[in-house]
Structure formats: structure tokens, C-alpha cells
Design an enzyme around this catalytic site. Structure first.
Site, PDB file in Angstrom:
ATOM      1  N   VAL A   1       0.830  -1.211   0.000  1.00 14.68           N
ATOM      2  CA  VAL A   1       0.000   0.000   0.000  1.00 14.68           C
ATOM      3  C   VAL A   1       0.864   1.261   0.000  1.00 14.68           C
ATOM      4  O   VAL A   1       0.435   2.316  -0.456  1.00 14.68           O
ATOM      5  CB  VAL A   1      -1.031   0.044   1.162  1.00 14.68           C
ATOM      6  CG1 VAL A   1      -1.901  -1.201   1.192  1.00 14.68           C
ATOM      7  CG2 VAL A   1      -0.378   0.282   2.504  1.00 14.68           C
TER       8      VAL A   1
ATOM      9  N   ASN B   1       2.553   4.525 -11.536  1.00 13.63           N
ATOM     10  CA  ASN B   1       2.779   3.259 -10.843  1.00 13.63           C
ATOM     11  C   ASN B   1       3.335   2.178 -11.780  1.00 13.63           C
ATOM     12  O   ASN B   1       3.777   1.129 -11.302  1.00 13.63           O
ATOM     13  CB  ASN B   1       1.491   2.756 -10.188  1.00 13.63           C
ATOM     14  CG  ASN B   1       1.405   3.154  -8.720  1.00 13.63           C
ATOM     15  OD1 ASN B   1       2.385   3.619  -8.135  1.00 13.63           O
ATOM     16  ND2 ASN B   1       0.245   2.980  -8.129  1.00 13.63           N
ATOM     17  N   TYR B   2       3.264   2.426 -13.097  1.00 15.12           N
ATOM     18  CA  TYR B   2       3.961   1.528 -14.028  1.00 15.12           C
ATOM     19  C   TYR B   2       5.242   2.253 -14.442  1.00 15.12           C
ATOM     20  O   TYR B   2       5.459   2.566 -15.597  1.00 15.12           O
ATOM     21  CB  TYR B   2       3.107   1.222 -15.258  1.00 15.12           C
ATOM     22  CG  TYR B   2       1.833   0.445 -14.984  1.00 15.12           C
ATOM     23  CD1 TYR B   2       1.725  -0.362 -13.850  1.00 15.12           C
ATOM     24  CD2 TYR B   2       0.759   0.496 -15.862  1.00 15.12           C
ATOM     25  CE1 TYR B   2       0.559  -1.083 -13.606  1.00 15.12           C
ATOM     26  CE2 TYR B   2      -0.402  -0.224 -15.617  1.00 15.12           C
ATOM     27  CZ  TYR B   2      -0.500  -1.003 -14.490  1.00 15.12           C
ATOM     28  OH  TYR B   2      -1.650  -1.709 -14.262  1.00 15.12           O
TER      29      TYR B   2
ATOM     30  N   TYR C   1       1.231   5.925 -16.716  1.00 11.08           N
ATOM     31  CA  TYR C   1       0.782   5.745 -15.322  1.00 11.08           C
ATOM     32  C   TYR C   1       2.018   5.638 -14.426  1.00 11.08           C
ATOM     33  O   TYR C   1       2.846   4.755 -14.617  1.00 11.08           O
ATOM     34  CB  TYR C   1      -0.076   4.480 -15.262  1.00 11.08           C
ATOM     35  CG  TYR C   1      -0.531   4.012 -13.907  1.00 11.08           C
ATOM     36  CD1 TYR C   1      -0.824   4.909 -12.874  1.00 11.08           C
ATOM     37  CD2 TYR C   1      -0.713   2.647 -13.667  1.00 11.08           C
ATOM     38  CE1 TYR C   1      -1.261   4.444 -11.644  1.00 11.08           C
ATOM     39  CE2 TYR C   1      -1.157   2.181 -12.436  1.00 11.08           C
ATOM     40  CZ  TYR C   1      -1.422   3.087 -11.424  1.00 11.08           C
ATOM     41  OH  TYR C   1      -1.851   2.628 -10.203  1.00 11.08           O
TER      42      TYR C   1
HETATM   43  C1  LIG Z   1       3.137  -7.916 -10.118  1.00  9.39           C
HETATM   44  C2  LIG Z   1       2.604  -6.504 -10.104  1.00  9.39           C
HETATM   45  C3  LIG Z   1       1.231  -6.293 -10.101  1.00  9.39           C
HETATM   46  C4  LIG Z   1       0.713  -5.000 -10.060  1.00  9.39           C
HETATM   47  N1  LIG Z   1      -0.645  -4.823 -10.079  1.00  9.39           N
HETATM   48  C5  LIG Z   1      -1.151  -3.578 -10.058  1.00  9.39           C
HETATM   49  C6  LIG Z   1      -2.554  -3.345 -10.071  1.00  9.39           C
HETATM   50  O1  LIG Z   1      -3.353  -4.280 -10.096  1.00  9.39           O
HETATM   51  N2  LIG Z   1      -3.003  -2.069 -10.088  1.00  9.39           N
HETATM   52  C7  LIG Z   1      -2.143  -1.011 -10.070  1.00  9.39           C
HETATM   53  O2  LIG Z   1      -2.601   0.134 -10.067  1.00  9.39           O
HETATM   54  N3  LIG Z   1      -0.810  -1.188 -10.031  1.00  9.39           N
HETATM   55  C8  LIG Z   1      -0.293  -2.442 -10.028  1.00  9.39           C
HETATM   56  N4  LIG Z   1       1.058  -2.603 -10.001  1.00  9.39           N
HETATM   57  C9  LIG Z   1       1.935  -1.427  -9.901  1.00  9.39           C
HETATM   58  C10 LIG Z   1       2.042  -1.000  -8.435  1.00  9.39           C
HETATM   59  O3  LIG Z   1       0.894  -0.249  -8.084  1.00  9.39           O
HETATM   60  C11 LIG Z   1       3.272  -0.122  -8.211  1.00  9.39           C
HETATM   61  O4  LIG Z   1       4.423  -0.829  -8.560  1.00  9.39           O
HETATM   62  C12 LIG Z   1       3.346   0.359  -6.757  1.00  9.39           C
HETATM   63  O5  LIG Z   1       4.167   1.496  -6.697  1.00  9.39           O
HETATM   64  C13 LIG Z   1       3.884  -0.733  -5.859  1.00  9.39           C
HETATM   65  O6  LIG Z   1       3.912  -0.368  -4.516  1.00  9.39           O
HETATM   66  P1  LIG Z   1       4.898  -1.174  -3.534  1.00  9.39           P
HETATM   67  O7  LIG Z   1       4.792  -0.590  -2.203  1.00  9.39           O
HETATM   68  O8  LIG Z   1       4.671  -2.630  -3.720  1.00  9.39           O
HETATM   69  O9  LIG Z   1       6.301  -0.885  -4.232  1.00  9.39           O
HETATM   70  P2  LIG Z   1       7.683  -0.285  -3.732  1.00  9.39           P
HETATM   71  O10 LIG Z   1       8.650  -0.761  -4.767  1.00  9.39           O
HETATM   72  O11 LIG Z   1       7.956  -0.617  -2.323  1.00  9.39           O
HETATM   73  O12 LIG Z   1       7.468   1.274  -3.852  1.00  9.39           O
HETATM   74  C14 LIG Z   1       7.180   1.933  -5.086  1.00  9.39           C
HETATM   75  C15 LIG Z   1       7.628   3.393  -5.010  1.00  9.39           C
HETATM   76  O13 LIG Z   1       7.015   4.047  -3.899  1.00  9.39           O
HETATM   77  C16 LIG Z   1       7.994   4.445  -2.935  1.00  9.39           C
HETATM   78  N5  LIG Z   1       7.464   4.106  -1.609  1.00  9.39           N
HETATM   79  C17 LIG Z   1       7.233   2.862  -1.125  1.00  9.39           C
HETATM   80  N6  LIG Z   1       6.745   2.934   0.112  1.00  9.39           N
HETATM   81  C18 LIG Z   1       6.663   4.246   0.433  1.00  9.39           C
HETATM   82  C19 LIG Z   1       6.227   4.942   1.590  1.00  9.39           C
HETATM   83  N7  LIG Z   1       5.790   4.287   2.662  1.00  9.39           N
HETATM   84  N8  LIG Z   1       6.286   6.290   1.594  1.00  9.39           N
HETATM   85  C20 LIG Z   1       6.738   6.949   0.498  1.00  9.39           C
HETATM   86  N9  LIG Z   1       7.159   6.343  -0.622  1.00  9.39           N
HETATM   87  C21 LIG Z   1       7.114   4.995  -0.669  1.00  9.39           C
HETATM   88  C22 LIG Z   1       9.227   3.659  -3.283  1.00  9.39           C
HETATM   89  O14 LIG Z   1      10.407   4.309  -2.833  1.00  9.39           O
HETATM   90  C23 LIG Z   1       9.136   3.560  -4.783  1.00  9.39           C
HETATM   91  O15 LIG Z   1       9.539   4.773  -5.386  1.00  9.39           O
HETATM   92  C24 LIG Z   1       1.599  -3.888 -10.041  1.00  9.39           C
HETATM   93  C25 LIG Z   1       2.978  -4.100 -10.065  1.00  9.39           C
HETATM   94  C26 LIG Z   1       3.482  -5.394 -10.090  1.00  9.39           C
HETATM   95  C27 LIG Z   1       4.973  -5.612 -10.105  1.00  9.39           C
END
Ligand SMILES: Cc1cc2nc3c(=O)[nH]c(=O)nc-3n(C[C@H](O)[C@H](O)[C@H](O)COP(=O)(O)OP(=O)(O)OC[C@H]3O[C@@H](n4cnc5c(N)ncnc54)[C@H](O)[C@@H]3O)c2cc1C
Ligand SMILES: *[C@@H]1O[C@H](CO)[C@@H](O)[C@H](O)[C@H]1NC(C)=O
Ligand SMILES: *[C@@H]1O[C@H](CO)[C@@H](O)[C@H](O)[C@H]1NC(C)=O
Ligand SMILES: *[C@@H]1O[C@H](CO)[C@@H](O)[C@H](O)[C@H]1NC(C)=O
Ligand SMILES: *[C@@H]1O[C@H](CO)[C@@H](O)[C@H](O)[C@H]1NC(C)=O
Ligand SMILES: *[C@@H]1O[C@H](CO)[C@@H](O)[C@H](O)[C@H]1NC(C)=O
Ligand SMILES: *[C@@H]1O[C@H](CO)[C@@H](O)[C@H](O)[C@H]1NC(C)=O
Ligand SMILES: *[C@@H]1O[C@H](CO)[C@@H](O)[C@H](O)[C@H]1NC(C)=O
Length: 539
Positions: A178, A474-475, A472
């Protein structure tokens, strides 16, 4: 492992690393001392500090690496990993990193598509939030506080534990964290009814560059706006989110209908594009495109998978589909009624009667190498355009390609472009996710597959959004542009920034300038602050 000497890469890396290590050893010792002194909780902080000499350093690092592309011997590793169990550990890390000139990377679920949450070219500290993942659900008020280190799977599970008619509109893969996910938007099957995860955040706790714990009231509306869609890693460390839970009916219906080219897939995908914006907001139908073996020996075909969630029962869904999309030929036997939480399992590909407990698992069943990109479609792609995509899937390196088209319309088109930093709202008919997967370790293999997805992306240019060609956040995709080393210019950052944020990029830069003027929280694609110094230099 390959034998030493098969490539100069690991060797050169080992050399560089030990060089850094020697140079930084002293700093790093002081850094550790600073952590211990600076933390209110000095007795517990030593239990959460890992350096390469701790035996579990590697397993802690690797646990949340979701893409093995960023886990090779040549990948730069953190000097120190911290797994805070208390907020004072984060405060100490922010403080000591600044006084000792170290960069930090923050990781929640580790899904960053370019590995930015755990890889950096400069000496850095990894703050891994895996042990800050408590979730408290207030079913009576339909709200929840969720700590950044929790996964969306854990969140869905805890919500369902309290109520089967409450849900949350976030992503599909249960291991996503999250922390990063809500920071950049968060798409899932409820988006046409309730928008994105970021649209349903009502408060947050953020630790800023000065180590202060801010909530919505004390951070102010500009910063609160920026952290709901502006991308992770820019403004501070999110400790927890307060979210508004949404109503889901006790029975929902799912279906997956597969059609290949011999079953009119091209026509169906073409037709689907005209429908998405108009369908009822309770109905979500996305399309996944892959290449598969055809029934004719030795031949391949394209499979379009229509995957759907309907917020209601089969008896309402069937007439609705018959009226709006009769060509698909949906029949009762294709449909399954279940609870919303079971639909979470279904979409996450747990379809063999697994218990809900799989949602608590932070390690996915498989972790392949992959590269992904995104686009937004604003005019239906003509059939000829789709056929060109099929040609690319038939190429050798395209066999493991995947395209997922996520429908727009409903709530997504009602929210204004500036309500959050996430600007991709009305005017879009679908979002495109491109990915290609592989298993080979060699760099040459990854180059081939990445080159394939880049060619597919150039081919798509005429069919997707333009000026800017939107993406996007997040991608995350470093092909879109990166900041320079050290500080970066506004002009250079706006190349990728306008694609992710359109007109909201300027406001993000404005917020960054106020909350982190020295650009402490930075990475290859972080929002830069304005600085008179860089404006003069131009870059
Ligand atoms: C297998 C897979 C499935 C996915 N499915 C979806 C989906 O269904 N829908 C969708 O919208 N996206 C999806 N994504 C993309 C996903 O939303 C992003 O990769 C998201 O940023 C992942 O969050 P994370 O905490 O797991 O990642 P992390 O790699 O931990 O963080 C991502 C980014 O956010 C920063 N960050 C992490 N935690 C914090 C925090 N607490 N405070 C401030 N910054 C922080 C990190 O430094 C990094 O820059 C998917 C990605 C993958 C690899
Ligand atoms: C110290 O940390 C422990 C667990 O990490 C926590 O339970 C305790 O409340 C903390 N104490 C203080 C004074 O912050
Ligand atoms: C790592 O090693 C150091 C030095 O031996 C020790 O103080 C520390 O507690 C270890 N960290 C963990 C998490 O075990
Ligand atoms: C770090 O902590 C020390 C001691 O608590 C404090 O004096 C200093 O101002 C802090 N530095 C920063 C950059 O927050
Ligand atoms: C619901 O919210 C109200 C007002 O904020 C609060 O007083 C009440 O305790 C909450 N209910 C629960 C179960 O926490
Ligand atoms: C394909 O579409 C045509 C008309 O457009 C229709 O006659 C035919 O039955 C369809 N084929 C299948 C397998 O659905
Ligand atoms: C597809 O066909 C190829 C050879 O024609 C075969 O090697 C492969 O195993 C098949 N794949 C599947 C999933 O059946
Ligand atoms: C970046 O700019 C800030 C503010 O002007 C300055 O304090 C910092 O030293 C610069 N960093 C680098 C690496 O140039």
C-alpha cells in the site's frame, strides 16, 4: 551463479563495491552510531539494522524484490538495511542520512517496475517497512488505518474479516504494497464505481524531511493532495493511510470468456472499445491479450480474455450483457457467483479453491523477469491496428508478451483531472498495460525482450494519447526520461513528469519546493524542487 570470469561484470562490481565500502565504512560506522543515539528507542534499533556482514542481509534484501532483473550480482546494493519496528527508527534514519550524506530508498511491497525502491547508483540506506504493517478496520464507520508496509492482500483480508459488504478499490495482485501503490493511484476491479485507491484516502501520517510526523491537518491540503497520486518517494515517508471503505454487495458475479482469432477475437476487442465508457458502473470488463498455441498443430493464435466483475447476481448480469455486448455470447455457465473477497482471489489467479489465507502471503507463486510500459487509448484502435499488435505477438520474443486493457468510464470519468495528481480521467476509453516476461538470466536475453516491448510501444504511437503521450506513474518506466545525476532541472524532469501528471506536474514541483527544498527524497524519476541555482544552469 556463473563461474567467476565468465563476465567482467560481477568482478568489476565487486571491486567497485569494496571501494565504496572502504570509503564509506567510516561514514557508515558513524551513521550506525547516529542511529543508535538518535533513536528514542535505542535499545530496539540495533535489532533492525542489517549490514552486509549480517548473515540475513541478503535474504532481507531479496525478500521483497519482485523483479529478478534488479537482483543480479551487478545490481548496486544498500550499505545498510533498516527494517523499522517503531516510528522513531524512521525518524532516526531520516535524520542520520542527512547528517552523514547518505541517500535513502523506501520500500513497502517492492513492486516498483524499475526497482527504484531498493536500487540506487549512489551509496544508500534501504528503509524497508515490512514490519510496519498493522491494519485496523472500523467497520461501523467504514474506515481503516493501514500502515504502509501492509500489502493490499492483507488489507482485503482484514476488511473481509470484519464485514463481507465492505471492500476497497485498490489493485489486483495481492502482494502489492500500500505504501507505493496508494502513492501513485491504484487501479483494480472497482475503479468504474469508486475510482482509484488514492481517491479514497481521507487522512495519512507522513514523516517529513525534518523527521516530523504530520497528519492531514498538520501537513496542509497541498501536501495531502500531492501524496495521493504524485508517486512514492517524493515528499517523505508515508507511515500509514486512513481510507474510506466502500460498499460491496454480498453476492458478486465473475466470468472469464476466452476468444481466439478463429472465434472473432479481433472484432470483439474492437467492439469492446466502444462499450467500455457506456457500461453500467457496477460492471467491469477488462481484456487481456496473449499469444497461445492454436488448435492447429504448430500454429499460434491470439487469445483475448474478457475478465469481468459484476457487483450483483447472474440474473441481472446476463440481460445487461445481452443488451450491451451480445457479440461476446456470454452464457450462464460462464458466470460464477461469489463474495467480493472471493472475487479478489479469482482475479489474483487463485482459482483452485485456495483459502483466503493466501492473501496474507507476501511471496507470489512465481517471480519472472519482466519489463512493462503503459499507455492511454482515447479513440478506439481500428481492426487493422489490432492486427499489427497480433503480428508483434507472433515474433519470437513476443511469445511471452501481455497486453491488458482496463476499461474507463463511470467514476473514473467524473473525477476532475486536478482533484489528485493522477490526471488520467475523462477522455480515456482504456488504459493499456504492456509487459513481457522471461526466465533467462543473461543480459542478452533481457535486451532482446526489452527491445521487443519498445518496438511494440513505438508501433502503438498512432493509436494512443498524444502531447503528451500519457503514462501511469505506478507503471514506472525509465524509458520516458530520467533526472540527471545529483540535482536535476525542472525542464528535464518535465519530459517524464508531464506524461505521468500532465498539468498537475507544476503543482507537484511547487509542493516539493516547499516541503523538501534540498531534494533529500530523490530518485531517477522524483519530482524536483525549483531552485534558482539549477534554473540558471538549465540542467
Ligand atoms: C506484479 C505486479 C502487479 C501490479 N498490479 C497492479 C494493479 O493491479 N493495479 C495497479 O494500479 N498497479 C499495479 N502494479 C503497480 C504497483 O501499483 C506499483 O508498482 C506500486 O508502486 C507498488 O507499490 P509497492 O509498495 O509494492 O512498491 P515499492 O517498490 O515498495 O514502492 C514503489 C515506489 O514508492 C515508494 N514508496 C514505497 N513505500 C513508500 C512509503 N511508505 N512512503 C513513500 N514512498 C514509498 C518507493 O520508494 C518507490 O519509489 C503492479 C505491479 C506489479 C509488479
Ligand atoms: C520501543 O519500541 C518497542 C517495540 O519496537 C515499542 O513497543 C515501545 O513502545 C517503544 N518505546 C518507546 C519509548 O518509544
Ligand atoms: C547485525 O550485526 C551487528 C554486529 O554483529 C549486530 O549488532 C546487529 O544486531 C545485527 N543485526 C541484526 C538484525 O541481527
Ligand atoms: C537530528 O537529531 C539531532 C539530535 O536529536 C538534532 O539536533 C538535529 O537537529 C537533527 N537533524 C536533522 C537534520 O533533523
Ligand atoms: C466512529 O466514529 C465516531 C466519530 O469519529 C467515533 O466516536 C466512534 O468511536 C467510531 N466508532 C468506532 C467503532 O470506532
Ligand atoms: C464470427 O462473426 C460472424 C459474423 O460477424 C458470425 O457469423 C460467426 O458466427 C462468428 N463466429 C464465432 C465463432 O462466434
Ligand atoms: C505450444 O506448442 C509448442 C510447439 O508447437 C510446444 O513446445 C509448447 O509446449 C506448446 N505450449 C503449450 C502451452 O501447450
Ligand atoms: C542540490 O541542491 C540543493 C539545494 O540547492 C543543495 O543543497 C544540494 O547540495 C544539491 N545537491 C547536489 C548533489 O548537487
Amino acid at each position: 551463479m556463473k563461474p567467476l570470469g565468465s563476465s567482467l561484470f560481477p568482478f568489476a562490481f565487486a571491486f567497485l563495491f569494496s571501494f565504496f565500502w572502504a570509503t564509506w565504512a567510516h561514514t557508515h560506522e558513524n551513521f550506525q552510531q547516529c542511529l543508535t543515539l538518535g533513536s528514542e528507542n535505542s535499545s530496539s534499533i540495533s535489532k533492525v539494522i542489517y549490514t552486509p556482514s549480517n548473515s540475513s542481509y541478503s535474504s532481507v534484501l531479496q525478500f521483497s524484490i519482485q523483479n529478478p532483473r534488479f537482483s543480479t550480482p551487478a545490481t548496486p546494493k544498500p550499505l545498510v538495511i533498516l527494517t523499522p519496528s517503531h516510528v522513531s527508527h524512521i525518524q532516526a534514519a531520516i535524520n542520520c542520512s542527512q547528517t552523514h550524506g547518505m541517500q535513502i530508498r523506501v520500500r513497502s511491497g517492492g513492486h516498483d517496475l524499475e526497482g527504484l525502491s531498493y536500487v540506487s547508483d549512489v551509496p544508500f540506506v534501504l528503509i524497508d517497512l515490512i514490519d510496519l504493517r498493522s491494519i485496523s478496520v472500523d467497520a461501523e464507520n467504514s474506515t481503516a488505518w493501514v500502515q504502509a508496509g501492509a500489502t493490499i492482500g492483507e488489507l482485503y483480508y482484514r476488511v473481509a474479516e470484519k464485514s463481507r459488504t465492505l471492500g476497497f478499490p485498490a489493485g489486483i495482485t495481492s502482494t502489492v504494497g500500500v505504501g507505493g501503490h496508494f502513492s501513485g493511484g491504484g487501479y483494480g476491479t472497482l475503479l468504474r464505481k469508486y475510482g482509484l485507491a488514492a481517491d479514497n484516502i481521507i487522512d495519512a501520517q507522513l514523516i517529513d524531511v525534518k523527521g516530523r510526523i504530520l497528519d492531514r491537518a498538520s501537513m496542509g491540503e497541498d501536501l495531502f493532495w500531492a501524496i495521493r497520486g504524485g508517486g512514492g518517494g517524493n515528499f517523505g515517508i508515508v507511515l500509514s493511510w486512513k481510507i474510506k471503505l466502500v460498499h460491496v454487495p454480498s453476492t458478486v458475479t465473475v466470468f472469464t470468456v476466452n476468444r481466439n482469432l478463429e472465434q472473432n477475437a479481433t472484432k470483439l476487442v474492437h467492439r469492446w472499445q466502444y462499450l467500455t465508457a457506456k457500461l453500467h458502473e457496477d460492471l467491469f470488463v477488462r481484456v487481456s491479450l496473449t499469444s497461445v498455441n492454436s488448435s492447429q498443430e504448430g500454429k499460434r493464435t491470439i487469445q483475448a480474455s474478457f475478465e469481468s466483475l459484476y457487483l450483483g447476481g447472474i440474473d441481472e448480469l446476463l440481460p445487461m450483457m445481452k443488451q450491451s455486448f451480445p457479440e461476446l455470447g456470454l452464457v450462464r455457465e460462464d458466470c460464477i457467483e461469489m463474495s467480493w473477497i472471493e472475487s479478489i482471489l479469482y482475479f489474483a489467479d487463485f482459482r483452485s479453491g485456495e483459502s483466503l489465507d493466501v492473501l496474507l502471503n507476501r511471496i507470489p507463486p512465481t517471480r519472472n523477469y519482466f519489463k512493462a510500459k503503459s499507455d492511454y487509448v482515447q479513440e478506439p484502435i481500428p481492426e487493422l491496428g489490432l492486427e499489427g499488435i497480433w503480428q508483434r505477438f507472433y515474433e519470437k520474443d513476443g511469445e511471452t508478451g501481455l497486453i491488458v486493457l482496463t476499461p474507463y468510464g463511470g467514476r473514473m470519468s467524473e473525477i476532475s483531472e486536478s482533484a489528485t495528481p493522477f490526471p488520467h480521467r475523462a477522455g480515456n476509453i482504456n488504459k493499456v498495460f504492456y509487459a513481457v516476461f522471461w526466465e533467462e538470466e543473461e543480459t542478452a536475453a533481457s535486451e532482446r525482450y526489452i527491445s521487443w516491448i519498445r518496438r511494440l510501444y513505438s508501433y502503438m504511437a498512432p493509436y494512443v494519447s498524444k502531447s503528451p503521450r500519457a503514462a501511469y506513474v505506478n507503471y514506472r518506466d525509465l524509458d520516458l526520461g530520467t533526472n540527471g545525476k545529483g540535482n536535476t532541472s525542472y525542464r528535464r524532469a518535465s519530459i517524464w513528469g508531464n506524461k505521468y501528471f500532465k498539468n498537475n506536474f507544476n503543482r507537484l514541483v511547487h509542493v516539493k519546493t516547499i516541503v523538501d527544498p534540498a531534494n533529500f527524497f530523490r530518485n531517477e524519476q522524483s519530482i524536483p524542487p525549483f531552485s534558482s541555482g539549477w534554473k540558471k544552469r538549465g540542467d
